[in-house]
Design a protein around this motif. Structure first.
Motif, PDB file in Angstrom:
ATOM      1  N   THR A  26     114.446  25.766  70.040  1.00 34.95           N
ATOM      2  CA  THR A  26     114.528  27.177  70.431  1.00 34.95           C
ATOM      3  C   THR A  26     115.208  27.959  69.321  1.00 34.95           C
ATOM      4  N   ALA A  27     114.818  29.222  69.200  1.00 30.45           N
ATOM      5  CA  ALA A  27     115.445  30.145  68.260  1.00 30.45           C
ATOM      6  C   ALA A  27     115.756  31.426  69.004  1.00 30.45           C
ATOM      7  N   ASP A  28     116.872  32.061  68.642  1.00 31.96           N
ATOM      8  CA  ASP A  28     117.203  33.321  69.282  1.00 31.96           C
ATOM      9  C   ASP A  28     117.728  34.309  68.249  1.00 31.96           C
ATOM     10  N   GLY A  29     117.885  35.561  68.702  1.00 27.37           N
ATOM     11  CA  GLY A  29     118.381  36.607  67.816  1.00 27.37           C
ATOM     12  C   GLY A  29     117.453  36.864  66.646  1.00 27.37           C
ATOM     13  N   ALA A  30     118.026  37.081  65.474  1.00 25.69           N
ATOM     14  CA  ALA A  30     117.248  37.441  64.283  1.00 25.69           C
ATOM     15  C   ALA A  30     116.378  36.307  63.780  1.00 25.69           C
ATOM     16  N   LEU A  31     116.621  35.068  64.231  1.00 24.19           N
ATOM     17  CA  LEU A  31     115.817  33.932  63.789  1.00 24.19           C
ATOM     18  C   LEU A  31     114.594  33.696  64.674  1.00 24.19           C
ATOM     19  N   ALA A  32     114.478  34.418  65.780  1.00 26.74           N
ATOM     20  CA  ALA A  32     113.378  34.186  66.709  1.00 26.74           C
ATOM     21  C   ALA A  32     112.041  34.784  66.262  1.00 26.74           C
ATOM     22  N   PRO A  33     111.987  36.032  65.742  1.00 29.79           N
ATOM     23  CA  PRO A  33     110.680  36.632  65.432  1.00 29.79           C
ATOM     24  C   PRO A  33     109.974  35.927  64.265  1.00 29.79           C
ATOM     25  N   GLY A  34     108.857  35.302  64.562  1.00 29.09           N
ATOM     26  CA  GLY A  34     108.076  34.642  63.519  1.00 29.09           C
ATOM     27  C   GLY A  34     108.563  33.272  63.124  1.00 29.09           C
ATOM     28  N   TRP A  35     109.480  32.680  63.911  1.00 28.94           N
ATOM     29  CA  TRP A  35     109.991  31.346  63.588  1.00 28.94           C
ATOM     30  C   TRP A  35     108.852  30.347  63.515  1.00 28.94           C
ATOM     31  N   SER A  36     108.798  29.580  62.421  1.00 25.06           N
ATOM     32  CA  SER A  36     107.718  28.626  62.194  1.00 25.06           C
ATOM     33  C   SER A  36     108.294  27.323  61.663  1.00 25.06           C
ATOM     34  N   THR A  37     107.736  26.207  62.108  1.00 25.42           N
ATOM     35  CA  THR A  37     108.143  24.892  61.611  1.00 25.42           C
ATOM     36  C   THR A  37     106.908  24.036  61.399  1.00 25.42           C
ATOM     37  N   GLN A  38     106.869  23.340  60.278  1.00 21.66           N
ATOM     38  CA  GLN A  38     105.787  22.396  60.013  1.00 21.66           C
ATOM     39  C   GLN A  38     106.369  21.022  59.749  1.00 21.66           C
ATOM     40  N   GLN A  39     105.673  19.996  60.278  1.00 20.40           N
ATOM     41  CA  GLN A  39     106.008  18.634  59.903  1.00 20.40           C
ATOM     42  C   GLN A  39     104.852  18.072  59.075  1.00 20.40           C
ATOM     43  N   ARG A  59     101.326  39.332  61.238  1.00 17.24           N
ATOM     44  CA  ARG A  59     101.922  38.426  60.277  1.00 17.24           C
ATOM     45  C   ARG A  59     101.732  36.987  60.722  1.00 17.24           C
ATOM     46  N   ALA A  60     101.652  36.063  59.746  1.00 21.35           N
ATOM     47  CA  ALA A  60     101.575  34.634  60.030  1.00 21.35           C
ATOM     48  C   ALA A  60     102.184  33.872  58.870  1.00 21.35           C
ATOM     49  N   THR A  61     102.696  32.652  59.152  1.00 25.02           N
ATOM     50  CA  THR A  61     103.428  31.899  58.133  1.00 25.02           C
ATOM     51  C   THR A  61     102.989  30.445  58.095  1.00 25.02           C
ATOM     52  N   ALA A  62     102.876  29.912  56.870  1.00 25.88           N
ATOM     53  CA  ALA A  62     102.776  28.476  56.629  1.00 25.88           C
ATOM     54  C   ALA A  62     104.098  28.045  56.022  1.00 25.88           C
ATOM     55  N   ALA A  63     104.854  27.196  56.709  1.00 28.02           N
ATOM     56  CA  ALA A  63     106.249  26.953  56.330  1.00 28.02           C
ATOM     57  C   ALA A  63     106.398  26.024  55.132  1.00 28.02           C
ATOM     58  N   ASP A  64     105.504  25.056  54.951  1.00 23.65           N
ATOM     59  CA  ASP A  64     105.680  24.020  53.931  1.00 23.65           C
ATOM     60  C   ASP A  64     104.657  24.182  52.817  1.00 23.65           C
ATOM     61  N   PHE A 100     108.557  25.919  49.758  1.00 19.01           N
ATOM     62  CA  PHE A 100     108.754  27.317  50.125  1.00 19.01           C
ATOM     63  C   PHE A 100     107.759  27.715  51.202  1.00 19.01           C
ATOM     64  N   ALA A 101     108.033  28.816  51.863  1.00 19.43           N
ATOM     65  CA  ALA A 101     107.161  29.323  52.924  1.00 19.43           C
ATOM     66  C   ALA A 101     106.271  30.433  52.382  1.00 19.43           C
ATOM     67  N   VAL A 102     105.078  30.557  52.947  1.00 14.44           N
ATOM     68  CA  VAL A 102     104.144  31.623  52.591  1.00 14.44           C
ATOM     69  C   VAL A 102     103.822  32.419  53.846  1.00 14.44           C
ATOM     70  N   THR A 103     104.073  33.716  53.789  1.00 16.56           N
ATOM     71  CA  THR A 103     103.814  34.605  54.920  1.00 16.56           C
ATOM     72  C   THR A 103     102.715  35.590  54.551  1.00 16.56           C
ATOM     73  N   VAL A 104     101.711  35.700  55.404  1.00 13.89           N
ATOM     74  CA  VAL A 104     100.603  36.636  55.212  1.00 13.89           C
ATOM     75  C   VAL A 104     100.841  37.834  56.126  1.00 13.89           C
ATOM     76  N   VAL A 105     100.922  39.033  55.526  1.00 16.16           N
ATOM     77  CA  VAL A 105     101.162  40.260  56.277  1.00 16.16           C
ATOM     78  C   VAL A 105      99.908  41.126  56.191  1.00 16.16           C
ATOM     79  N   ARG A 106      99.315  41.421  57.338  1.00 13.74           N
ATOM     80  CA  ARG A 106      98.131  42.289  57.347  1.00 13.74           C
ATOM     81  C   ARG A 106      98.580  43.733  57.185  1.00 13.74           C
ATOM     82  N   GLU A 107      98.010  44.429  56.180  1.00 14.10           N
ATOM     83  CA  GLU A 107      98.440  45.794  55.890  1.00 14.10           C
ATOM     84  C   GLU A 107      97.450  46.850  56.366  1.00 14.10           C
ATOM     85  N   SER A 108      96.152  46.598  56.207  1.00 12.95           N
ATOM     86  CA  SER A 108      95.174  47.605  56.625  1.00 12.95           C
ATOM     87  C   SER A 108      93.795  46.973  56.706  1.00 12.95           C
TER      88      SER A 108
END
Length: 506
Positions: free
Chosen positions: A136-149, A388-393, A452-460
């Motif tokens: 679980t994640a809460d506060g500022a760490l909750a939005p978009g939290w991602s983990t990869q194994q 937004r979406a993230t690939a963590a590893d 490192f993590a890669v985050t894709v942000v949709r702009e338009s």
């Protein structure tokens, strides 16, 4: 206005903001009607479940956890994001404590603990008894939290790279592309994050319909535990192409399918996007030597579909595979061969001309390499990135990002985080033409150390779907894994509650 009504509206707004598991929506209305407006606020709590990585003595697993920076309105109070070991089969906490999985006072030690947004953290495991994780994640760490194994098995019959994005708990999952034949060992891992028991039904559909199973109903998953189920033990009918339906009749679970082939390696088979009338399967590698499409209509009607490959220069129709009839309750599999012809692409399935949209699920089995040096990964249908979406590893070498705009052109920003052991962030903006797939190497952070993590942000622009391939070749085998990137659901729509005196007239 009735105070009780107003209190209920406010409570609903607060609930949507803090849970992260549901979103409140409002119907289209007059822009001047303030009652119908909705703001998107960051979630304040998220949950993730990671399956047990591998029972192989040769397996080396890396967990990478990350939350993006800069989520406007994220809670400023003290935050946490931790993944704790689940109990195995509902009762092995004492064994975990003996192995150091818990503190002497009974509180479990987290396997992975994230401290701040914008900086990924890692942990490793090499124990074949490594458990599933509940987080679980809460506060500022909750939005978009991602983990990869990411698990590397460099030798033996199970040699493969197995990549899994840890997922949120739910009550229903569809897995087209599973199998029960002898050369495949497919396990569905069921993880219960809650204290009470969950009860799960497993249904499997082959080319002729629902398979007769011997023990697929009312499987009990004890609280805070994970149970693996070998699919071939549930039926006497060896079936090459299966659609697995996981339904929690009580509680909620995380579900992931680990697929191992004696000759073709293997990977985690993620769940398909929710059944819909269209599907996008992003990121077929340019050097794919074999691609198999598996689909099934989930409703009462068949789905007549048009098949298109969105390549670098535009959509094309695969020769001999212009259409697909996905039958209701029957799994359809089509071998597309080397459909990409040396160029990266994404498969787009839509209703055939003159046909109504019918809900279906779909996935691809993608093979690279030849002979005894082949490796397999899976690409399920995936939802579009809304924000937004993230690939963590990701590694300095071997990460390939695929972006597809099935309709209108779109613009996205790709942000690479600092590394787990140092480095500075990097970003780049990409334009994706309508009907095409853009395959790029994510920007590598300056001075990066570690992953490192890669985050894709949709702009338009129009809808964007994405996936990330991670290549980790070993011994001449093009070992790889593919993770699709649906929206991270880091924000939720919260209606603006206002007074409505017309309620007094009801």
């Amino acid at each position: 206005m009735n105070r009780t009504t107003l209190s209920l509206i406010c409570a609903a707004s607060a609930l949507a903001a803090v849970t992260g598991f549901a979103a409140l929506t409002v119907p289209d209305a007059d822009p001047g009607d303030s009652r119908a407006t909705a703001a998107r606020l960051p979630v304040e709590r998220s949950a993730l479940l990671c399956p047990a990585p591998s029972s192989s003595d040769l397996a080396e697993t890396t967990y990478t956890s990350f939350t993006p920076e800069g989520v406007a309105g994220a809670a400023a109070q003290k935050s946490s994001a931790e993944l704790l070991p689940a109990e195995k089969n509902g009762g092995e906490r004492q064994d975990q404590e003996r192995k150091g999985g818990a503190q002497k006072d009974g509180a479990q030690k987290p396997v992975v603990a994230l401290k701040e947004p914008g900086k990924p953290v890692t942990a490793t495991a090499s124990d074949p008894e490594a458990p599933a994780l509940i987080g679980t994640a809460d506060g500022a760490l909750a939005p978009g939290w991602s983990t990869q194994q990411t698990t590397m098995i460099g030798a033996g019959s199970g040699r493969a790279v197995l990549g899994a994005t840890c997922t949120a708990p739910d009550s229903e999952f569809w897995f087209p592309g599973a199998s029960t034949v002898r050369e495949r060992q497919d396990y569905v891992h069921l993880t219960n994050p809650d204290d009470g028991a969950a009860v799960v039904d497993l249904e499997m559909y082959g080319k002729d319909g629902l398979l007769k199973t011997t023990a697929g109903e009312e499987i009990t998953i004890p609280g805070k535990s994970s149970v693996p189920v070998l699919l071939s033990t549930l039926t006497d009918e060896p079936t090459a192409n299966v659609t697995l339906h996981v339904v929690a009749r009580a509680g909620r679970v995380g579900a992931s399918v680990q697929a191992d082939d004696d000759k073709l390696g293997g990977d985690w088979l993620p769940a398909s996007a929710d059944p819909a009338g269209t599907a996008v399967l992003p990121g077929i590698p340019k050097d794919a030597t074999s691609v198999r499409l598996v689909a099934m209509a989930t409703g009462d009607d068949d789905a007549d579909l048009t098949v298109r490959l969105a390549g670098p220069s535009g959509p094309i129709t695969p020769a001999g595979h212009e259409t697909l009839n996905a039958k209701s309750g029957m799994t359809t599999a089509v071998d597309l061969g080397d459909v990409t012809k040396g160029e990266p692409g994404s498969l787009v399935l839509s209703p055939a001309e003159g046909s109504d949209p019918v809900p279906f699920v779909a996935a691809l089995r993608v093979t690279r390499g030849k002979g005894d040096k082949q490796e397999t990964a899976f690409i399920p249908a995936t939802a579009a990135i809304e924000e937004r979406a993230t690939a963590a590893d990701n590694r300095a070498k071997g990460s390939v990002l695929s972006l597809v705009a099935p309709g209108k052109a779109a613009k996205v920003k790709v942000v690479s985080s600092a590394g787990t052991a140092g480095g500075a962030t990097a970003s780049k903006t990409y334009a994706v033409k309508g009907g095409t797939t853009l395959s790029v190497t994510p920007p590598v952070p300056s001075g990066v150390k570690g992953s490192f993590a890669v985050t894709v942000v949709r702009e338009s622009g129009g809808a964007v779907h994405a996936s990330r391939m991670l290549e980790l070749p070993e011994g001449g085998v093009p070992m790889f894994t593919v993770q699709t990137l649906p929206d991270d659901r880091g924000t939720v729509a919260v209606p603006d509650a206002g007074e409505d005196l017309s309620l007094l007239n009801d």
